[in-house]
Write an enzyme that holds these catalytic residues in place. Sequence first.
Site, PDB file in Angstrom:
ATOM      1  N   ARG A 295       0.821  -1.207   0.000  1.00 25.26           N
ATOM      2  CA  ARG A 295       0.000   0.000   0.000  1.00 25.26           C
ATOM      3  C   ARG A 295       0.854   1.254   0.000  1.00 25.26           C
ATOM      4  O   ARG A 295       0.548   2.229  -0.693  1.00 25.26           O
ATOM      5  CB  ARG A 295      -0.956  -0.021   1.197  1.00 25.26           C
ATOM      6  CG  ARG A 295      -2.135  -0.948   0.978  1.00 25.26           C
ATOM      7  CD  ARG A 295      -2.971  -1.159   2.220  1.00 25.26           C
ATOM      8  NE  ARG A 295      -4.157  -1.954   1.892  1.00 25.26           N
ATOM      9  CZ  ARG A 295      -5.007  -2.449   2.780  1.00 25.26           C
ATOM     10  NH1 ARG A 295      -4.787  -2.248   4.085  1.00 25.26           N
ATOM     11  NH2 ARG A 295      -6.053  -3.146   2.389  1.00 25.26           N
ATOM     12  N   TYR A 439      -6.344  -0.824  -6.736  1.00 20.26           N
ATOM     13  CA  TYR A 439      -5.779  -2.067  -6.208  1.00 20.26           C
ATOM     14  C   TYR A 439      -5.096  -1.865  -4.857  1.00 20.26           C
ATOM     15  O   TYR A 439      -4.869  -0.754  -4.418  1.00 20.26           O
ATOM     16  CB  TYR A 439      -4.895  -2.794  -7.195  1.00 20.26           C
ATOM     17  CG  TYR A 439      -3.681  -2.145  -7.801  1.00 20.26           C
ATOM     18  CD1 TYR A 439      -3.088  -0.994  -7.300  1.00 20.26           C
ATOM     19  CD2 TYR A 439      -3.091  -2.737  -8.921  1.00 20.26           C
ATOM     20  CE1 TYR A 439      -1.968  -0.458  -7.877  1.00 20.26           C
ATOM     21  CE2 TYR A 439      -1.956  -2.201  -9.504  1.00 20.26           C
ATOM     22  CZ  TYR A 439      -1.408  -1.062  -8.979  1.00 20.26           C
ATOM     23  OH  TYR A 439      -0.282  -0.534  -9.563  1.00 20.26           O
ATOM     24  N   GLU A 440      -4.824  -2.995  -4.199  1.00 20.02           N
ATOM     25  CA  GLU A 440      -4.352  -3.041  -2.811  1.00 20.02           C
ATOM     26  C   GLU A 440      -5.345  -2.408  -1.843  1.00 20.02           C
ATOM     27  O   GLU A 440      -4.972  -1.855  -0.816  1.00 20.02           O
ATOM     28  CB  GLU A 440      -2.972  -2.375  -2.668  1.00 20.02           C
ATOM     29  CG  GLU A 440      -1.901  -2.950  -3.554  1.00 20.02           C
ATOM     30  CD  GLU A 440      -1.724  -4.451  -3.376  1.00 20.02           C
ATOM     31  OE1 GLU A 440      -2.089  -4.983  -2.325  1.00 20.02           O
ATOM     32  OE2 GLU A 440      -1.234  -5.092  -4.316  1.00 20.02           O
ATOM     33  N   GLY A 441      -6.614  -2.517  -2.171  1.00 18.03           N
ATOM     34  CA  GLY A 441      -7.668  -1.925  -1.353  1.00 18.03           C
ATOM     35  C   GLY A 441      -8.021  -0.562  -1.910  1.00 18.03           C
ATOM     36  O   GLY A 441      -7.193   0.351  -1.933  1.00 18.03           O
TER      37      GLY A 441
END
Length: 596
Positions: A295, A439-441
């Site tokens: 992140r 992406y990655e949350g």
Amino acid sequence: MQVYEAPLRDMRFVLHELFADEPFGKVEANEEFDTDLLDAILEEANKLATGVLLPLNRSGDEEGCHLENGVVRTPKGFKEAYDQFREGGWCALAADPAWGGQGLPETVNKLVEEMISATNVSFGLYPGLTHGATTAMIDFASEDLKNTWLPKMVEGTWSGTMCLTEAHCGTDLGLLRTKAVPQDDGSYKISGGKIFISAGEQDLTENIVHLVLARLPDAPAGIKGISMFLVPKLLLDDQGRPSKPNNVSVAAIEHKMGIKASATCQLNFDESTGWLVGTPNKGMQAMFRMMNNERVAVGVQGLGIGEAAYQSAVWYAKDRLQGRSLSGAKYPDKPADPIIVHPDVRRMLMTMRANNEGCRAVCGWVARALETAEKGTEPEAKQRAEDFVALMTPVVKALFTDLGFESANLAVQVYGGHGYIRESGVEQYVRDARIAQIYEGTNGIQALDLVGRKMGANNGRYLRSFFHPVAQFVEELKAHEEFGKMGEAFEKAFQALQLATGTIAQKGLADPEEAGAAATEYLRLLGMVAMGYCFGKSAVLAHTKLAEGTGEADFYKAKIVTARFFFDRMLPPASSLVLAIKRGKASMMEMPVEAF
């Protein structure tokens, strides 16, 4: 035109000057790296980024990846570039020396990641994901697994991935169905399908080590029944060499809006052999170790693209002749003035510049804390650093990628019609930047993480790691002979953040939807206050350097001008976010579903 040269002077400012007094404690492991060595590494990274990666950015976007007989072919030149990258030791830059890494400070690693993201973000995903996988393995894998897999992963001969998402579940991983069946020899048979797996298959490395989330037969339902497994593409022979295929196949690669040179794969695991990483049913703990690292790295992707977009826009604004300055011709010998003379173009360029310098400074602040959290030895400083990293991770991911996308869009606007066509190269920045917000949350998930988990954690201890130094600096800035008014503006923004924090804490206890409705605005407000802290410190430091006559006057004067722009034009709108937060959820949530 895609233009980039690493902003080395500003990088050195963040690395050596801005946070020299930051009280996270000294990291003894970093003391062997002197200033000259670190600067030389940044200069070599710039040569690699501009000389090797940037020339492949546009062509890689045009060609994309291809799936041929179950094998992904990366664009022309990527294999040779990766070999050069690996042989130069760049894969191992910040990795643990115990496994062959160079152990460089995380601050330097993040600056190098910025250069890679600015010149070829698709390329950067391949080694970047491997670095994330190794961090999870170092913390959670058994010694046998680490001895078998880590050395080759750290050097980049083998790569790593993270396999979370399935067709029916993304953020809600409690719904995943991939199964892991224990075998008599201590291994497991992994079966299931995963989607959106970045670098899930490629032709750059000898082997690919997948970290896969799956369920054991007796696992409890939901998120508490997830385990992590190491599943290689190729099993190893008796000599430790990749040999036998492990029933990991590529069903398809995605055809995407951007990052086209990064292979995004649908993977099938058909009784593939794997080994447990960590404790049964505790896989999310290990995966979050990797995800949190990724992140921050994704946030740096936003910064890198924003910097490349800014430099390209500046080049065009100086070159493009159009109209005359409102205050009179600045270049009367030319048929028109370059568009950089126009106030609205200046507004866009200064916004991009402030976005980049502010994010770079915040990243340096967080990276310093990361170093103490991972390598520090003094318990109190280590705890404070861990708290700060936990708080700021969702902010770095969401704020940097939002601002990077904003800067990419502004670059297109500076170019006008020429920005909208492919030949200019800047429209690629918009497409490449867009995925980083997802992406990655998604950034909305980051905001929920901030208000739902981090804000109230340990009775607000995470927040105190941020609020205390900011509160102290507000008073220092207000009292400064040159920047008192800047300090007053910063105080108003900080008060808005404090008010927003209290409002969310009060309303959120009674109604979680109130906290959810305010989350995105709150993250932006906290992030902009963090940037204000860094800009204020930058201005004070630059003023001191100018008074001392230490040289580089133009650089330090520009620092002060950019800081003034941020406090004059960018921080006031952010401060007003508290008004939306105070309004609450009503107008957002009262519409019946049927009316949409």
